[in-house]
Design a protein around this motif. Sequence first.
Motif, PDB file in Angstrom:
ATOM      1  N   ARG A  22       0.969  -0.962  -0.161  1.00 48.72           N
ATOM      2  CA  ARG A  22       0.173   0.398  -0.094  1.00 48.72           C
ATOM      3  C   ARG A  22       0.773   1.501   0.242  1.00 48.72           C
ATOM      4  N   SER A  23       1.999   1.170   0.534  1.00 49.84           N
ATOM      5  CA  SER A  23       3.033   2.086   0.310  1.00 49.84           C
ATOM      6  C   SER A  23       4.218   2.866  -0.029  1.00 49.84           C
ATOM      7  N   THR A  24       4.760   0.936  -0.921  1.00 49.89           N
ATOM      8  CA  THR A  24       5.458   1.259  -1.075  1.00 49.89           C
ATOM      9  C   THR A  24       6.175  -0.257  -2.295  1.00 49.89           C
ATOM     10  N   PRO A  25       6.821   0.459  -3.698  1.00 51.99           N
ATOM     11  CA  PRO A  25       7.344  -0.612  -4.503  1.00 51.99           C
ATOM     12  C   PRO A  25       8.240  -1.443  -4.070  1.00 51.99           C
ATOM     13  N   ILE A  26       9.007  -1.143  -3.266  1.00 53.68           N
ATOM     14  CA  ILE A  26      10.120  -2.096  -2.477  1.00 53.68           C
ATOM     15  C   ILE A  26       9.908  -3.622  -3.151  1.00 53.68           C
ATOM     16  N   PRO A  27      11.039  -3.951  -3.789  1.00 52.82           N
ATOM     17  CA  PRO A  27      11.336  -5.535  -4.502  1.00 52.82           C
ATOM     18  C   PRO A  27      11.302  -6.890  -2.776  1.00 52.82           C
ATOM     19  N   ILE A  28       9.929  -8.072  -3.214  1.00 49.34           N
ATOM     20  CA  ILE A  28      10.131  -8.192  -2.038  1.00 49.34           C
ATOM     21  C   ILE A  28      10.496  -9.998  -2.384  1.00 49.34           C
TER      22      ILE A  28
ATOM     23  N   LEU B 145       9.906   6.397  -8.250  1.00 49.61           N
ATOM     24  CA  LEU B 145       9.691   5.502  -7.247  1.00 49.61           C
ATOM     25  C   LEU B 145       8.732   6.346  -6.535  1.00 49.61           C
ATOM     26  N   SER B 146       7.378   6.481  -5.865  1.00 51.74           N
ATOM     27  CA  SER B 146       7.312   7.279  -4.793  1.00 51.74           C
ATOM     28  C   SER B 146       5.663   7.501  -4.755  1.00 51.74           C
ATOM     29  N   ASN B 147       5.168   7.408  -3.449  1.00 50.29           N
ATOM     30  CA  ASN B 147       4.568   6.989  -2.329  1.00 50.29           C
ATOM     31  C   ASN B 147       3.868   5.689  -2.935  1.00 50.29           C
ATOM     32  N   GLY B 148       4.401   5.213  -3.280  1.00 50.94           N
ATOM     33  CA  GLY B 148       4.312   3.274  -3.547  1.00 50.94           C
ATOM     34  C   GLY B 148       3.607   3.239  -5.469  1.00 50.94           C
TER      35      GLY B 148
ATOM     36  N   TRP C  69       3.132  17.737  -5.617  1.00 52.15           N
ATOM     37  CA  TRP C  69       3.399  15.967  -4.939  1.00 52.15           C
ATOM     38  C   TRP C  69       3.746  15.589  -3.688  1.00 52.15           C
ATOM     39  N   LYS C  70       3.888  15.268  -2.597  1.00 56.08           N
ATOM     40  CA  LYS C  70       4.058  15.186  -1.186  1.00 56.08           C
ATOM     41  C   LYS C  70       4.979  14.225  -1.014  1.00 56.08           C
ATOM     42  N   GLU C  71       5.597  14.611  -1.341  1.00 57.58           N
ATOM     43  CA  GLU C  71       6.813  12.612  -1.510  1.00 57.58           C
ATOM     44  C   GLU C  71       6.515  12.224   0.277  1.00 57.58           C
ATOM     45  N   GLU C  72       5.685  10.783   1.015  1.00 56.27           N
ATOM     46  CA  GLU C  72       6.023  10.825   2.313  1.00 56.27           C
ATOM     47  C   GLU C  72       7.542  10.251   2.827  1.00 56.27           C
TER      48      GLU C  72
END
Length: 223
Positions: free
Chosen positions: A69-75, A126-129, A220-223
């Motif tokens: 929901r918040s990041t596209p980090i590779p898993i 990549l930003s905010n998922g 665009w606000k990056e969290e």
Amino acid sequence: MKKILMIEDDTDLLEGLSFSLQLDNYETACASTCRQGLSLLNAEHFDLLLLDCNLPDGNGFDLCTQIRRSTPIPILMLTARETEMDEVKALELGVDDYMRKPFSLAVLKARIKKLLQHTERPNLLLSNGIAIDKDACTVARGTDEIICSQTEYRLLLYLVENKNRVLSKDQILNHIWDSSGKYVDDNTVSVNIRRLRTKIEEDASNPRFLKTVYGLGYLWKEE
């Protein structure tokens, strides 16, 4: 140096993997529960996540859903389960790769290297998922593509490339549309902003990322 977070409750495996990856010049951080892992993810930047399927306070499937929901980090998910349905479920939830235990350390390292290479693409934002592929002109959240019109895509790209910076309506008009204003009226920007919000925000009426700065413009606000 690439930074890898490992969420695994087998302390022997965790320590062994951490030591071996550090020998290959990776920086590692370790967690043994979902709560610890989420706390680390929220506090620091990581380039890759190694995620165990079974954890004391939850499971990797639910944790993956929350992370996506918040990041596209590779898993890369590690599991002792052997059913095909578990693997299908993991991939559908946004896991990038899946390995069953016991596994070859050499194969694991090769898969880690491959996943990290994907994050080094200069034309992937990549930003905010949200992932914007500038080569393919596509937008995605995790494994789910977000279908955007050409105008919506260009608008989102412009905002993300200028993240945390207020862009005036005139700046957006001049960048996205004909600088002469041909075929454009005063509502063009706000209409497209609203359409974009319905696609990228969980609650378009209360946006977290695509903000209106009243009297000034949008950012665009990056969290």
